[in-house]
Design an enzyme around this catalytic site. Sequence first.
Site, PDB file in Angstrom:
ATOM      1  N   PRO A 169       0.790  -1.230   0.000  1.00 29.13           N
ATOM      2  CA  PRO A 169       0.000   0.000   0.000  1.00 29.13           C
ATOM      3  C   PRO A 169       0.823   1.281   0.000  1.00 29.13           C
ATOM      4  O   PRO A 169       1.871   1.360   0.633  1.00 29.13           O
ATOM      5  CB  PRO A 169      -0.829  -0.106   1.288  1.00 29.13           C
ATOM      6  N   ASN A 170       0.286   2.241  -0.727  1.00 29.82           N
ATOM      7  CA  ASN A 170       0.821   3.609  -0.835  1.00 29.82           C
ATOM      8  C   ASN A 170       2.081   3.721  -1.695  1.00 29.82           C
ATOM      9  O   ASN A 170       2.559   4.827  -1.947  1.00 29.82           O
ATOM     10  CB  ASN A 170       1.069   4.230   0.558  1.00 29.82           C
ATOM     11  N   ARG A 223       4.765  11.022  -2.338  1.00 33.81           N
ATOM     12  CA  ARG A 223       4.662  10.886  -0.881  1.00 33.81           C
ATOM     13  C   ARG A 223       6.042  11.015  -0.223  1.00 33.81           C
ATOM     14  O   ARG A 223       7.015  10.438  -0.698  1.00 33.81           O
ATOM     15  CB  ARG A 223       4.002   9.550  -0.505  1.00 33.81           C
ATOM     16  N   TYR A 247      11.389   8.653   0.606  1.00 35.60           N
ATOM     17  CA  TYR A 247      11.232   7.677  -0.477  1.00 35.60           C
ATOM     18  C   TYR A 247      11.769   8.152  -1.826  1.00 35.60           C
ATOM     19  O   TYR A 247      11.770   7.377  -2.783  1.00 35.60           O
ATOM     20  CB  TYR A 247       9.750   7.291  -0.601  1.00 35.60           C
ATOM     21  N   ASN A 249       8.148  -5.547  -1.320  1.00 36.66           N
ATOM     22  CA  ASN A 249       8.102  -4.428  -0.385  1.00 36.66           C
ATOM     23  C   ASN A 249       6.659  -4.388   0.118  1.00 36.66           C
ATOM     24  O   ASN A 249       5.787  -3.822  -0.546  1.00 36.66           O
ATOM     25  CB  ASN A 249       8.490  -3.117  -1.064  1.00 36.66           C
ATOM     26  N   ALA A 307       3.406  -0.822   4.550  1.00 38.23           N
ATOM     27  CA  ALA A 307       2.884  -0.837   5.928  1.00 38.23           C
ATOM     28  C   ALA A 307       2.484  -2.243   6.379  1.00 38.23           C
ATOM     29  O   ALA A 307       2.538  -2.548   7.579  1.00 38.23           O
ATOM     30  CB  ALA A 307       1.699   0.114   6.034  1.00 38.23           C
ATOM     31  N   GLU A 312      13.089  -9.291   0.826  1.00 33.87           N
ATOM     32  CA  GLU A 312      12.300  -8.163   1.333  1.00 33.87           C
ATOM     33  C   GLU A 312      13.042  -6.861   1.019  1.00 33.87           C
ATOM     34  O   GLU A 312      14.254  -6.776   1.243  1.00 33.87           O
ATOM     35  CB  GLU A 312      12.138  -8.333   2.853  1.00 33.87           C
ATOM     36  N   HIS A 330      12.942  -2.560   1.475  1.00 33.70           N
ATOM     37  CA  HIS A 330      12.380  -1.296   1.972  1.00 33.70           C
ATOM     38  C   HIS A 330      13.231  -0.151   1.448  1.00 33.70           C
ATOM     39  O   HIS A 330      14.464  -0.202   1.522  1.00 33.70           O
ATOM     40  CB  HIS A 330      12.333  -1.260   3.507  1.00 33.70           C
ATOM     41  N   ILE A 331      12.558   0.849   0.958  1.00 35.34           N
ATOM     42  CA  ILE A 331      13.257   2.003   0.389  1.00 35.34           C
ATOM     43  C   ILE A 331      13.948   2.783   1.506  1.00 35.34           C
ATOM     44  O   ILE A 331      15.108   3.180   1.389  1.00 35.34           O
ATOM     45  CB  ILE A 331      12.243   2.899  -0.358  1.00 35.34           C
ATOM     46  N   ARG A 357      13.684   4.311  11.948  1.00 34.94           N
ATOM     47  CA  ARG A 357      12.415   5.052  12.027  1.00 34.94           C
ATOM     48  C   ARG A 357      11.633   4.685  13.299  1.00 34.94           C
ATOM     49  O   ARG A 357      12.201   4.169  14.245  1.00 34.94           O
ATOM     50  CB  ARG A 357      11.625   4.807  10.736  1.00 34.94           C
ATOM     51  N   ARG A 398       7.961   0.346  13.215  1.00 33.65           N
ATOM     52  CA  ARG A 398       8.456  -0.103  11.896  1.00 33.65           C
ATOM     53  C   ARG A 398       9.636  -1.074  12.024  1.00 33.65           C
ATOM     54  O   ARG A 398      10.134  -1.589  11.023  1.00 33.65           O
ATOM     55  CB  ARG A 398       8.888   1.089  11.044  1.00 33.65           C
TER      56      ARG A 398
END
Length: 158
Positions: A19-20, A27, A32, A83, A86, A107, A109-110, A116, A120
């Site tokens: 998502p997103n 965003r 990102y 990825n 969330a 896996e 993640h950017i 963070r 997360r």
Amino acid sequence: MKRGEMSQQAWRILVVNGPNLNMLGLREAHLYGALTLEDVEQLCRQRAEGLGASLAFMQSNHEGVLVDRIQQAREDADLVIINPAAYTHTSVAIRDALLAADKPVIEVHISNIHKREPFRHHSYVSDIAVGQVVGLGVAGYGYAIEAGVAYLNAQQQD
Ligand code: DQA
């Protein structure tokens, strides 16, 4: 000849985005970056093509759609790069779908999720993945494709 070798059927890589991630480029650019998901897809296609792999690329904002596509990987992929966005931090369903697909997982993640917010830091995917590429920007997708092909080639030799 085996899959992945020249003039044979290519390794089939599925890249899944949660998502997103359709909002990449718009965003939270400080986290990102400025590239869009279309740019990321192009980057992935170029990298896969250079390595002789075939690529399927998808994104959804819906957990069930992601679960359905991941399940399908059992039949139509040799490796899943994901990825989960969330859903990384919440989704037992995506973890179970990856286990059901029974294909190696990388896996991505950017951003560096470990730098963070504490929520997360936990991933439902990382302990069932071959490895993680985290915090290296969208270039991480390309590194994951490279690492995935190297992993599949090495497995084949065992
Ligand atoms: C993300 C990190 C997640 O925590 C977040 O929810 C995302 C993107 C990343 O690529 O850095 O949507 O997976």
